[in-house]
Scaffold this motif. Structure first.
Motif, mmCIF file in Angstrom:
data_model
loop_
_atom_site.group_PDB
_atom_site.id
_atom_site.type_symbol
_atom_site.label_atom_id
_atom_site.label_comp_id
_atom_site.label_asym_id
_atom_site.label_seq_id
_atom_site.Cartn_x
_atom_site.Cartn_y
_atom_site.Cartn_z
ATOM 1 N N SER A 27 31.136 45.120 87.590
ATOM 2 C CA SER A 27 30.291 44.069 87.055
ATOM 3 C C SER A 27 29.882 44.396 85.631
ATOM 4 O O SER A 27 29.981 45.523 85.168
ATOM 5 N N ALA A 28 29.410 43.372 84.920
ATOM 6 C CA ALA A 28 29.018 43.531 83.523
ATOM 7 C C ALA A 28 27.554 43.915 83.430
ATOM 8 O O ALA A 28 26.767 43.722 84.356
ATOM 9 N N ALA A 71 22.545 48.005 75.176
ATOM 10 C CA ALA A 71 22.704 49.237 75.958
ATOM 11 C C ALA A 71 22.571 48.996 77.457
ATOM 12 O O ALA A 71 22.918 49.866 78.257
ATOM 13 N N GLY A 72 22.068 47.840 77.844
ATOM 14 C CA GLY A 72 21.864 47.550 79.259
ATOM 15 C C GLY A 72 20.766 48.381 79.882
ATOM 16 O O GLY A 72 20.870 48.782 81.047
ATOM 17 N N ASP A 98 24.558 44.913 85.717
ATOM 18 C CA ASP A 98 24.225 46.341 85.723
ATOM 19 C C ASP A 98 23.003 46.606 84.846
ATOM 20 O O ASP A 98 22.858 46.038 83.761
ATOM 21 N N LEU A 99 22.142 47.517 85.312
ATOM 22 C CA LEU A 99 20.922 47.815 84.559
ATOM 23 C C LEU A 99 20.522 49.261 84.774
ATOM 24 O O LEU A 99 20.561 49.772 85.894
ATOM 25 N N THR A 100 20.129 49.925 83.675
ATOM 26 C CA THR A 100 19.526 51.249 83.749
ATOM 27 C C THR A 100 18.040 51.107 83.466
ATOM 28 O O THR A 100 17.654 50.593 82.411
ATOM 29 N N GLY A 127 24.013 44.186 90.391
ATOM 30 C CA GLY A 127 25.016 45.086 89.850
ATOM 31 C C GLY A 127 24.617 46.505 90.161
ATOM 32 O O GLY A 127 23.910 46.768 91.145
ATOM 33 N N LEU A 128 25.069 47.429 89.323
ATOM 34 C CA LEU A 128 24.715 48.833 89.486
ATOM 35 C C LEU A 128 23.344 49.091 88.882
ATOM 36 O O LEU A 128 23.130 48.868 87.692
ATOM 37 N N LEU A 129 22.419 49.580 89.680
ATOM 38 C CA LEU A 129 21.098 49.984 89.202
ATOM 39 C C LEU A 129 21.081 51.494 89.049
ATOM 40 O O LEU A 129 21.383 52.227 89.988
ATOM 41 N N THR A 130 20.700 51.961 87.857
ATOM 42 C CA THR A 130 20.524 53.379 87.598
ATOM 43 C C THR A 130 19.067 53.613 87.237
ATOM 44 O O THR A 130 18.511 52.904 86.385
ATOM 45 N N VAL A 131 18.431 54.578 87.885
ATOM 46 C CA VAL A 131 17.042 54.922 87.592
ATOM 47 C C VAL A 131 17.000 56.309 86.988
ATOM 48 O O VAL A 131 17.540 57.263 87.557
ATOM 49 N N THR A 132 16.350 56.426 85.825
ATOM 50 C CA THR A 132 16.264 57.697 85.142
ATOM 51 C C THR A 132 14.946 57.772 84.383
ATOM 52 O O THR A 132 14.133 56.848 84.442
#
Length: 384
Positions: A27-28, A71-72, A98-100, A127-132
């Motif tokens: 996904s975008a 940068a998303g 996608d989201l960070t 989409g892809l969720l990234t947590v940081t």
């Protein structure tokens, strides 16, 4: 769901995934996010606490969110989220790709649903969720309705948690979920605490994918009137870190649940505890595999772990309850190396086998990532 991954493939993939922090994604990146029912995009990307308008200017003081569309990424800085946006489901934070999420400071997401029906989410990412990040996020999703509203702390199509302190308290009279991914969940770091209370509750769920943990800590607890699960996924792969997964309810309730036919429960290292009212571990299918590599295992008939004893083989009792076998254990504890060994990152000219080993791992890794990427691109066409 047919799963044919061999142990060697699992080892290669999860080891390199943990090193390179990568999940396959077709996904975008999100082009817009909705926070507190306000849209942020490339033309207006700051939102201050209590404001109903996005701007291009960073707030001079107070908490805020900042969306970097190129940068998303979405940065939460002492943010307070309490107003849902209706986008298929009501969510305090919604992203269309996608989201960070970068956690800084202390952030809160809180909402109480009063409607007699509906689905409510603290965070919803398509989409892809990234947590940081080095900050924290406390999510509280509650319902006062007795008609069965569905509640989620976090829902995404794929999920990766790298760092930060994350907690979710989800309670209601219907179905409740702590963190839920339609496909895979990868945890490489951070501190996560989840508490779910409802008629049916799952603290950690990978609906049609796998759960992999290679670092960090997780405490996940579900308490229900009926079915409860601490962790549910097709394949459960634990490399290192520590976790406690608990499910307490009147009906089938377990700490860990293998939800795919031919699924696998694999422990390579770390310290993990599973406990439940009816069983510590359960498979919904008679065909599954367990793999404990250099792991010390303790079991108990009590979910508290009292009187626990060393478990070595099935002769000591069935470890995983399934349609084909009953397990006497409501508590299972696995203790292994802090982290599973990984190939060296630098070579030595006097030891050419190091380079050969690295080349072999890289080749196998590239082939597997290509396969998973193609598979992921195809399966993402479905809806949950």
């Amino acid at each position: 769901m047919k799963r044919t991954r061999r142990f060697a493939t699992v080892f290669i993939v999860v080891t390199f995934l943990s090193l390179f922090l990568a999940l396959p994604s077709a996904s975008a990146a999100a082009s817009e996010v909705w926070v507190n029912n306000v849209k942020l995009d490339s033309s207006a990307y700051y939102l201050a606490n209590g404001s109903g308008t996005a701007t291009t200017t960073k707030p001079a003081s107070g908490g805020y969110v900042y969306f970097n569309a190129s940068a998303g990424t979405l940065t939460l800085y002492n943010a307070q989220l309490n107003t849902p946006h209706l986008q298929s489901y009501e969510s305090l934070l919604f992203a269309n790709g996608d989201l960070t999420i970068i956690l800084t400071g202390t952030n809160t997401l809180q909402y109480t649903a009063t409607s007699t029906s509906g689905t409510y989410m603290g965070i919803y990412v398509q989409g892809l969720l990234t947590v940081t990040g080095s900050g924290s996020a406390a999510i509280q999703m509650n319902s006062t309705s007795t008609s069965g509203a569905v509640l989620y702390g976090i829902y995404s199509h794929d999920m990766k948690i790298e760092s930060g302190t994350l907690s979710a308290q989800v309670s209601g009279y219907g179905q409740v979920f702590g963190i839920d991914s339609y496909f895979d969940i990868l945890i490489t770091g951070g501190s996560i605490t989840l508490n779910c209370e409802g008629v049916y509750a799952i603290a950690v769920l990978a609906q049609a994918g796998d759960f992999t943990m290679s670092g960090g800590s997780v405490t996940a607890t579900s308490n229900t009137e009926a079915n409860a699960m601490g962790l549910s996924a097709g394949n459960l792969t634990l490399i290192c870190g520590e976790g406690t997964f608990s499910g307490f309810g009147a009906d089938n309730s377990e700490g860990g649940y293998i939800n795919a036919n031919n699924g696998a429960f694999t422990v390579l290292g770390g310290h993990f505890i599973f406990k439940g009212s009816t069983s510590a571990l359960r498979s919904g299918y008679s065909t599954y595999t367990t793999s404990l590599n250099n792991i010390t295992t303790y079991v108990s008939a009590s979910s508290s772990g009292s009187g626990k004893s060393l478990w070595k083989t099935a002769a000591d009792g069935v470890l995983v309850k399934s349609p084909a076998a009953v397990s006497p254990f409501r508590y299972a504890e696995f203790i292994g190396p802090d982290c599973y060994a990984v190939p060296p990152q630098t070579g030595d000219s006097s030891a050419p086998w190091l380079w050969a080993g690295m080349a072999l791992f890289a080749l196998l890794f590239a082939a597997e990532i290509f396969r998973l990427g193609c598979k992921s691109k195809g399966k993402r066409q479905g809806n949950w």
